[in-house]
Enzyme design. Structure first.
Site, PDB file in Angstrom:
ATOM      1  N   ASP A  69       0.831  -1.195   0.000  1.00  0.00           N
ATOM      2  CA  ASP A  69       0.000   0.000   0.000  1.00  0.00           C
ATOM      3  C   ASP A  69       0.873   1.256   0.000  1.00  0.00           C
ATOM      4  O   ASP A  69       1.674   1.464   0.911  1.00  0.00           O
ATOM      5  CB  ASP A  69      -0.885  -0.045   1.241  1.00  0.00           C
ATOM      6  CG  ASP A  69      -1.895   1.066   1.236  1.00  0.00           C
ATOM      7  OD1 ASP A  69      -2.510   1.279   0.183  1.00  0.00           O
ATOM      8  OD2 ASP A  69      -2.062   1.738   2.262  1.00  0.00           O
ATOM      9  N   THR A 102      -3.370   5.121  -3.772  1.00  0.00           N
ATOM     10  CA  THR A 102      -2.342   5.888  -3.074  1.00  0.00           C
ATOM     11  C   THR A 102      -0.980   5.772  -3.751  1.00  0.00           C
ATOM     12  O   THR A 102      -0.168   6.683  -3.643  1.00  0.00           O
ATOM     13  CB  THR A 102      -2.224   5.430  -1.612  1.00  0.00           C
ATOM     14  OG1 THR A 102      -2.108   4.013  -1.581  1.00  0.00           O
ATOM     15  CG2 THR A 102      -3.437   5.844  -0.817  1.00  0.00           C
ATOM     16  N   THR A 103      -0.741   4.668  -4.436  1.00  0.00           N
ATOM     17  CA  THR A 103       0.512   4.554  -5.180  1.00  0.00           C
ATOM     18  C   THR A 103       0.381   5.350  -6.473  1.00  0.00           C
ATOM     19  O   THR A 103       1.282   6.104  -6.851  1.00  0.00           O
ATOM     20  CB  THR A 103       0.812   3.081  -5.532  1.00  0.00           C
ATOM     21  OG1 THR A 103       0.507   2.270  -4.402  1.00  0.00           O
ATOM     22  CG2 THR A 103       2.256   2.890  -5.890  1.00  0.00           C
ATOM     23  N   ASP A 404      -8.765  -0.975   2.174  1.00  0.00           N
ATOM     24  CA  ASP A 404      -8.782  -0.429   0.812  1.00  0.00           C
ATOM     25  C   ASP A 404     -10.046  -0.860   0.072  1.00  0.00           C
ATOM     26  O   ASP A 404     -10.680  -0.059  -0.610  1.00  0.00           O
ATOM     27  CB  ASP A 404      -7.558  -0.901   0.017  1.00  0.00           C
ATOM     28  CG  ASP A 404      -6.360   0.005   0.234  1.00  0.00           C
ATOM     29  OD1 ASP A 404      -6.363   0.708   1.253  1.00  0.00           O
ATOM     30  OD2 ASP A 404      -5.447   0.001  -0.608  1.00  0.00           O
TER      31      ASP A 404
HETATM   32  P1  ADP Z   1      -2.822   1.925  -5.635  1.00  0.00           P
HETATM   33  O1  ADP Z   1      -2.172   1.985  -4.294  1.00  0.00           O
HETATM   34  O2  ADP Z   1      -2.601   3.179  -6.409  1.00  0.00           O
HETATM   35  O3  ADP Z   1      -4.232   1.492  -5.604  1.00  0.00           O
HETATM   36  P2  ADP Z   1      -2.263  -0.623  -6.741  1.00  0.00           P
HETATM   37  O4  ADP Z   1      -1.007  -1.373  -6.485  1.00  0.00           O
HETATM   38  O5  ADP Z   1      -3.505  -1.072  -6.065  1.00  0.00           O
HETATM   39  O6  ADP Z   1      -1.977   0.873  -6.439  1.00  0.00           O
HETATM   40  O7  ADP Z   1      -2.487  -0.647  -8.322  1.00  0.00           O
HETATM   41  C1  ADP Z   1      -3.571  -0.029  -8.912  1.00  0.00           C
HETATM   42  C2  ADP Z   1      -3.464  -0.095 -10.396  1.00  0.00           C
HETATM   43  O8  ADP Z   1      -3.444  -1.447 -10.841  1.00  0.00           O
HETATM   44  C3  ADP Z   1      -4.664   0.550 -11.056  1.00  0.00           C
HETATM   45  O9  ADP Z   1      -4.227   1.362 -12.097  1.00  0.00           O
HETATM   46  C4  ADP Z   1      -5.471  -0.640 -11.567  1.00  0.00           C
HETATM   47  O10 ADP Z   1      -6.197  -0.289 -12.705  1.00  0.00           O
HETATM   48  C5  ADP Z   1      -4.396  -1.641 -11.859  1.00  0.00           C
HETATM   49  N1  ADP Z   1      -4.876  -3.023 -11.815  1.00  0.00           N
HETATM   50  C6  ADP Z   1      -5.407  -3.676 -10.773  1.00  0.00           C
HETATM   51  N2  ADP Z   1      -5.744  -4.939 -11.087  1.00  0.00           N
HETATM   52  C7  ADP Z   1      -5.397  -5.101 -12.387  1.00  0.00           C
HETATM   53  C8  ADP Z   1      -5.461  -6.195 -13.331  1.00  0.00           C
HETATM   54  N3  ADP Z   1      -5.962  -7.359 -12.980  1.00  0.00           N
HETATM   55  N4  ADP Z   1      -5.001  -5.975 -14.555  1.00  0.00           N
HETATM   56  C9  ADP Z   1      -4.491  -4.804 -14.913  1.00  0.00           C
HETATM   57  N5  ADP Z   1      -4.388  -3.748 -14.094  1.00  0.00           N
HETATM   58  C10 ADP Z   1      -4.839  -3.880 -12.851  1.00  0.00           C
HETATM   59 MG    MG Z   2      -5.095  -0.309  -4.953  1.00  0.00          MG
END
Ligand code: ADP
Ligand code: MG
Length: 537
Positions: A69, A102-103, A404
């Protein structure tokens, strides 16, 4: 030529011209700020997306956290540079408002800063850049709104898909089949679907207990109360419970000021002890008289919430005592148990009590236990979740991930619209902004183009983290979007660019639009800084 240019350079640095006006300083401060902030963004970049890496964080006292996270990583990172701290604050703001993304927000801010740096090098004024970025971000929000589709909150399946996307990128992603429906159910229990446009997450209490696996976590149909310290010898199981929640203490009263009671002989001592017993017995009897057989006592910092003698009385009266209820949790317990918090013994009346079929103590591991309340008569809009995990690291990350997922559902309650994930929204905005840039003049056009390019870092990073070729993927994706395929995104499972809606990778509109808006806002404030001044204290 050399003869000519040498004295000019000397003059600008020399004592005469450079006396007070150091023209280089704002530029160098700005560029060092950008470098510092960018290094923070780079630190979390590898954590983005479902194939992102996790971080192991060791704190000064040796405690270890494993997390994916962004907000958690940055919160625990020891950041010294003041500008880098702004990025930490940025992810915190995203965490509070949206809970997810958040990332993304930090990666975006880093990318926009780099774009700004390049524009500065071209000689464009920082104010021009920040204002253009602001306008571009505003336009981006509109584009996102246009490409979003409405969601019906009654459609559980759709909501589960959204929660799953958020859980996909977590350490505990293999349990998303359990945690995603749990998050949806929990939020639905605490809101009024028709009228509410926000969710009070405080009404969802997650109790963490080490032991078993995450699979054994459950949403309790009733309430879970953490029992930190036990009442002696009282019942551990009460049927047909009448639950009282008190905010006063059951221990001898104290005076407001320090005082001394001098006892000079045994007769006086007897009397003092007797007085104390009578006082406590009286309180206990009144509580018993109201029909209460389970008593929750708020934690007290002034004096013992309950003392040994009173515990003994309650045990004899077969009243279960649960002490050390945190002040912050009173509202939650009063809602879920359907009882009214009672501030004084005079108000301890049967009407204030809550009713449940069964209150029992269950062991979660050899030395830990929780109180489970089932068969509540009028449960309010509150819910408990018992979260399990084999060790503390997994458990804590499971809690953050569930948080989350809950936030994602909350975002949908706030704004009932969703977007495809996998970098599709960022690419769509980039392509359309680039087209719009053609209609702009001068520096504005440059800035809009740079802004669009910066957004592409999200699909780029998703592909990179998934082990795909980022350049091929991004160009392929750009072509797809240019040809009107606005739902195409990076499909990390198949390793190509496909319609990401069909993959059920969905995310709330609010998460993405807030991230873009906040990132642009942050870049604007960093660009406006032209000096860092140390304060005396
Ligand atoms: P954050 O902390 O910003 O939520 P994450 O590590 O949760 O970061 O990553 C979020 C990103 O990953 C988003 O841009 C989302 O669209 C993408 N994402 C999540 N699951 C998938 C998937 N199965 N395939 C492609 N992209 C994905
Ligand atoms: Mg996320």
């Amino acid at each position: 030529m050399t003869m000519q240019s040498a004295p000019v350079a000397k003059a600008s640095n020399g004592p005469k011209m450079g006396a007070f006006k150091d023209k280089d300083k704002p530029a160098s401060v700005r560029s060092s700020n950008i470098v510092a902030a960018k290094s923070v963004a780079d630190a979390v970049r590898t954590s983005l997306g479902p194939r992102g890496m996790d971080k192991m964080i060791q704190s000064a006292n040796g405690e270890v956290t494993i997390t994916n996270d962004g907000a958690t990583i940055l919160k625990q990172m020891s950041v010294i540079h003041p500008t880098a701290k702004m990025l930490v604050e940025l992810s915190k703001a995203q965490d509070i408002e949206a809970g997810d993304g958040t990332t993304t927000v930090v990666v975006l801010a880093g990318s926009l800063l780099e774009a700004a740096d390049n524009l500065l090098a071209k000689g464009i004024h920082p104010t021009t850049i920040s204002e253009s970025f602001q306008r571009a971000a505003h336009q981006a929000e509109e584009i996102l709104e246009q490409m979003s589709s409405p969601i019906d909150l009654k459609d559980d399946n759709e909501l589960i898909k959204l929660a799953t996307t958020s859980l996909n990128s977590k350490v505990v992603s293999q349990y998303s089949w359990l945690l995603a429906p749990m998050a949806v159910k929990a939020v639905k229990k605490v809101i009024d679907l028709e009228h509410d446009d926000n969710v009070n997450l405080k009404m969802i209490k997650i109790v963490q207990k080490v032991g078993e696996t995450v699979e054994e976590s459950e949403l309790i149909d009733g309430a879970i109360i953490e029992q930190k310290s036990m009442g002696r010898g009282g019942p551990t199981k009460v049927e047909k419970a009448k639950i009282g929640l008190i905010q006063f203490q059951i221990s001898p009263p104290k005076t407001d000021m320090e005082n001394q009671v001098v006892i000079s002989d045994y007769a006086q001592m007897d009397r003092a002890l007797k007085e104390e017993r009578t006082y406590l017995l009286d309180l206990c009897k009144q509580i018993k008289k109201a029909g209460c057989n389970v008593l929750l006592i708020q934690k007290s910092i002034l004096r013992d919430a309950i003392n040994e003698t009173a515990l003994h009385f309650f045990a004899k009266m077969k009243i279960m005592v649960i002490k050390d209820i945190e002040r912050d949790d009173i509202e939650f317990y009063s809602k879920i148990l359907g009882c009214r918090p009672i501030a004084s013994i005079d108000h301890f009346v049967p009407e204030s009590l809550g009713y449940a079929e069964l209150v029992e103590e269950i062991h979660t591991s050899s030395d830990e236990r929780v109180i489970k309340v089932t068969g509540l008569q009028n449960p309010g809009l509150a819910v408990s979740i018992l979260l399990r995990g084999t060790n503390k690291l997994v458990l804590e990350e499971a809690e953050r991930s569930l948080h989350d997922a809950l936030c994602v559902i909350r975002c949908l309650v706030k704004k009932r619209a969703l977007l495809p994930g996998g970098g599709a929204p960022e690419m769509e905005v980039a392509v359309r902004l680039r087209n719009l840039a053609q209609t702009k003049q001068g520096a504005e056009q440059y800035c809009w183009k740079a802004f669009s390019d910066a957004l592409e870092l999200i699909p780029y990073t998703l592909a990179e983290n998934a082990g795909l070729s980022p350049i091929t993927t991004v160009t392929e994706l750009r072509n797809a979007h240019a040809n009107g395929k606005k739902d195409f995104g990076v499909n990390v499972r198949k390793g190509c660019v496909t319609d990401i809606r069909e993959e059920n990778v969905l995310q709330p509109l609010l998460v993405t639009s807030f991230a873009i808006k906040q990132a642009a806002e942050c870049v604007r404030s960093i660009l406006k800084i032209d000096d860092i001044v140390m304060a005396i204290r």
